[in-house]
Design a protein around this motif. Structure first.
Motif: not given
Length: 499
Positions: A434-439, A444-450, A454-459
Motif C-alpha cells: 500500500s505504500d506505493w500508492a500512498f507515496m 512523497s518520494a512519488a518517483d521512488y514509489a512508482r 514497476k520493478v516488482h511488477a516487472e520481476r
C-alpha cells in the motif's frame, strides 16, 4: 482506591515497506536506519524500563511482518551497525566544526555523540540477533499487546479474496514464528476495510482490528462486534488523537521542538528548532533541549487533560483509543518518546486506566454490533488515497498482476516447493504494498514509489513468463538472482495460494 474515570489505550503502528537493496538516500535504506535509531530503539527502551518496573498492558504495539523481516535480516543488521558508527563519526565531526559557533550547537554535537553511543551499545548488547528476541521478551512479560497484519502491508480491500486470505494468514504465521505467539489482533493496513472482511479475519483467527473514528460515526467509546461476526473493531478517537498529530496541526510543530526538515548537510545532523511555520531554514534558531523539555511537559499535561475531559464528556467508564505511527515518536518528532513516557506515567495519576486493546475488552468495553462502511484512515476516510485518480494506473496494474498470479498458481504443483514460484509470489506481494500508492497520492518520494511498484511488477512478469513457457531452469536461476535483493519471508510457500 477509587474506580477509574475511564480507560485509555494508545496503539502504535510500526511499519516501513521493504527497503533493503532498493536505494539508500534520500529514500531507501537510510529511511529504515533513521527510524530504527530514532524510533524503534527509544520506544523499546521505554517499554523495557516499564517492564523492569513490573508494569503490564502499557500499550498496544503493531509490528508489520515486512518491517520485522528487515529488523531481523542479517544484511540490514550489518547495515544498521555501520549506520550507527557513521552517526557517531558525524557527531564528532560536528563537534569540531561547531566548536567556535553558538554554545547550543556545541552542546548539540555532544548530545548527538552521547545518543549515538547509547544506540550503538543497545544494538550491540540487545539487538545483535535482530528485533524478534527483543520483542518476544516484551510480549512474554505482558508489557505490550502485539498486533500483526498481512505480510507486505497491502491495501486489503483491493485484493482478490484468495490473495487477501493468503497474505493475512502468512503474515500472522510469520509473526508467530518470530515471537512465539500468533497475534489475536491486527492493525489493518491503512485501516482499510470493505464490508464482509470480518469473515476473513475470523477464519484467520483475528479477533480484533482497528478502524478510524468516522467508520463508527465518531462513536468510539467502546469496541463493537462487526456485523454478525464475533470479530471486534476499535475506532480511533480523533478528538484526542489529533491533539498530537493531525493533517493540519499537532504538538510536533511547536516552535521549540527540533525541526525534522532542516539539515546541516556536512554532518547530516538537524541543528535547528522549528522556530516558526514560515521561517526559512537558514533563519531558524539553534535547537535548545531545555526549551524542548519544557514544551514536552506542557504538551503531556495538555494531552492528559484532553483525555480526562473527553472521558468526562462520554458516558461513565468509557474508552478512548489514540493511535499513531510508531515512527512519529523520535523519527519525525524528536521529543516524541519523552512525551510518550510522560503521558503513560501521568494518565494513571489522573485516574485513567491505561491498558491494551485486549485489556479494554477484559474491562468490559464492548458495545453493540455495528455494520461498518467501506473506509480507511486516509484523506476523506474512504479509499481515495489508494484507489483514486492519481494512482489509477497503479490500481489497474495491481489488478492485472493479481489476475495473472491466480491464473498461474495451478501450475505450481503441490508435491514440492518451487523456489521460482516462491519468488514470483514474493515479487507480487512487494508490488502490492500500500505504500506505493500512498507515496504517489501524497507526493512523497512519488518517483521512488512508482519505480518500486514497476520493478516488482516487472520481476513478477518475467518469472511468470518463464514458468508458463516451462523454462523452469531459467526461472530458477533468475529467481536466485532476484532473491539476493528481495528476500523477505524465507518460509514463503507459493503452494499456499493453490485453492
Amino acid at each position: 482506591m477509587s474506580a477509574p474515570i475511564g480507560t485509555f489505550c494508545i496503539v502504535l503502528h510500526s511499519h516501513l515497506p521493504w527497503l533493503a537493496h532498493h536505494g539508500s538516500w534520500p529514500v531507501g535504506e537510510e529511511w529504515l536506519y533513521q527510524a530504527w535509531a530514532h524510533s524503534y530503539l527509544p520506544v523499546v527502551d521505554l517499554l523495557q524500563r516499564f517492564a523492569d518496573e513490573g508494569r503490564e498492558d502499557v500499550l498496544t504495539l503493531g509490528v508489520t511482518p515486512v518491517l520485522a523481516a528487515q529488523l531481523d535480516d542479517p544484511y540490514c543488521l550489518r547495515g544498521f551497525h555501520d549506520w550507527l558508527g557513521n552517526w557517531q563519526l558525524r557527531a564528532r565531526y560536528a563537534g569540531v566544526r561547531w566548536q567556535r559557533d553558538d554554545p547550543l550547537l556545541r552542546d548539540l554535537a555532544a548530545a548527538e555523540h552521547q545518543a549515538s553511543e547509547k544506540a550503538l551499545t543497545a544494538f550491540e548488547t540487545q539487538w545483535r540477533h535482530g528485533f524478534s528476541p527483543v520483542l518476544r521478551t516484551l510480549v512474554d512479560a505482558n508489557v505490550i499487546e502485539l498486533l500483526g497484519g498481512p505480510a507486505t502491508h497491502p491495501f486489503q480491500p483491493l485484493l482478490e479474496p484468495g490473495i487477501r486470505d493468503y497474505v493475512l494468514r502468512f503474515g500472522l504465521e510469520d509473526t508467530r514464528l518470530r515471537v512465539g505467539q500468533k497475534p489475536e489482533g491486527i492493525w489493518a493496513p491503512e485501516c482499510g476495510y470493505a464490508p464482509g472482511m470480518e469473515w476473513g479475519y475470523a477464519k484467520a483467527g483475528v479477533q480484533r482490528f482497528l478502524v478510524d473514528g468516522p467508520s463508527l460515526r465518531g462513536n468510539t467509546a467502546a469496541a463493537r462486534t462487526v456485523g454478525d461476526s464475533d470479530v471486534v473493531c476499535f475506532g480511533r478517537d480523533l478528538e484526542v488523537t489529533y491533539r498530537v498529530w493531525s493533517p493540519k496541526a499537532g504538538y510536533p510543530g511547536h516552535a521549540d521542538y527540533r525541526d525534522f526538515h532542516t539539515y546541516d548537510h556536512p554532518s547530516g545532523l538537524k541543528p535547528s528548532r522549528v522556530t516558526g511555520k514560515h521561517i526559512e531554514p537558514w533563519d531558524k534558531h539553534p535547537y535548545d533541549p531545555a526549551r524542548a523539555a519544557v514544551a514536552v511537559q506542557q504538551h503531556a499535561d495538555d494531552f492528559v487533560a484532553t483525555v480526562v475531559d473527553r472521558l468526562h464528556k462520554l458516558p461513565e467508564n468509557s474508552l478512548v483509543v489514540a493511535a499513531y505511527d510508531t515512527e512519529l515518536f523520535g523519527h519525525w518528532w524528536h521529543e516524541g518518546p519523552a512525551w510518550l513516557e510522560s503521558v503513560l506515567r501521568r494518565l494513571p495519576e489522573a485516574g485513567v486506566r491505561v491498558t491494551t486493546l485486549r485489556g479494554a475488552l477484559e474491562a468490559g468495553h464492548l458495545g453493540p454490533k455495528v455494520d461498518l462502511p467501506a473506509s480507511s484512515w486516509g484523506s476523506g476516510k474512504d479509499w481515495r488515497v489508494w484507489d483514486g485518480e492519481q494512482v489509477a494506473d497503479l490500481v489497474a496494474a495491481g489488478a492485472d498482476l493479481q489476475r495473472d498470479l491466480l491464473s498461474i498458481v495451478d501450475t505450481f504443483g503441490r508435491a514440492a516447493r518451487n523456489p521460482a514460484a516462491d519468488q514470483l509470489v514474493r515479487e507480487a506481494l512487494l508490488a502490492l504494498s500500500s505504500d506505493w500508492a500512498f507515496m504517489v497520492t501524497k507526493d512523497s518520494a512519488a518517483d521512488y514509489a512508482r519505480r518500486r511498484a514497476k520493478v516488482h511488477a516487472e520481476r513478477f512478469s518475467e518469472l511468470a513468463g518463464l514458468l508458463r513457457l516451462g523454462h523452469h531452469d531459467r526461472a530458477l536461476t533468475r529467481a536466485e538472482e532476484l532473491h539476493a535483493e528481495d528476500h523477505p519471508f524465507g518460509r514463503l510457500d507459493a503452494r499456499g495460494l493453490i485453492p
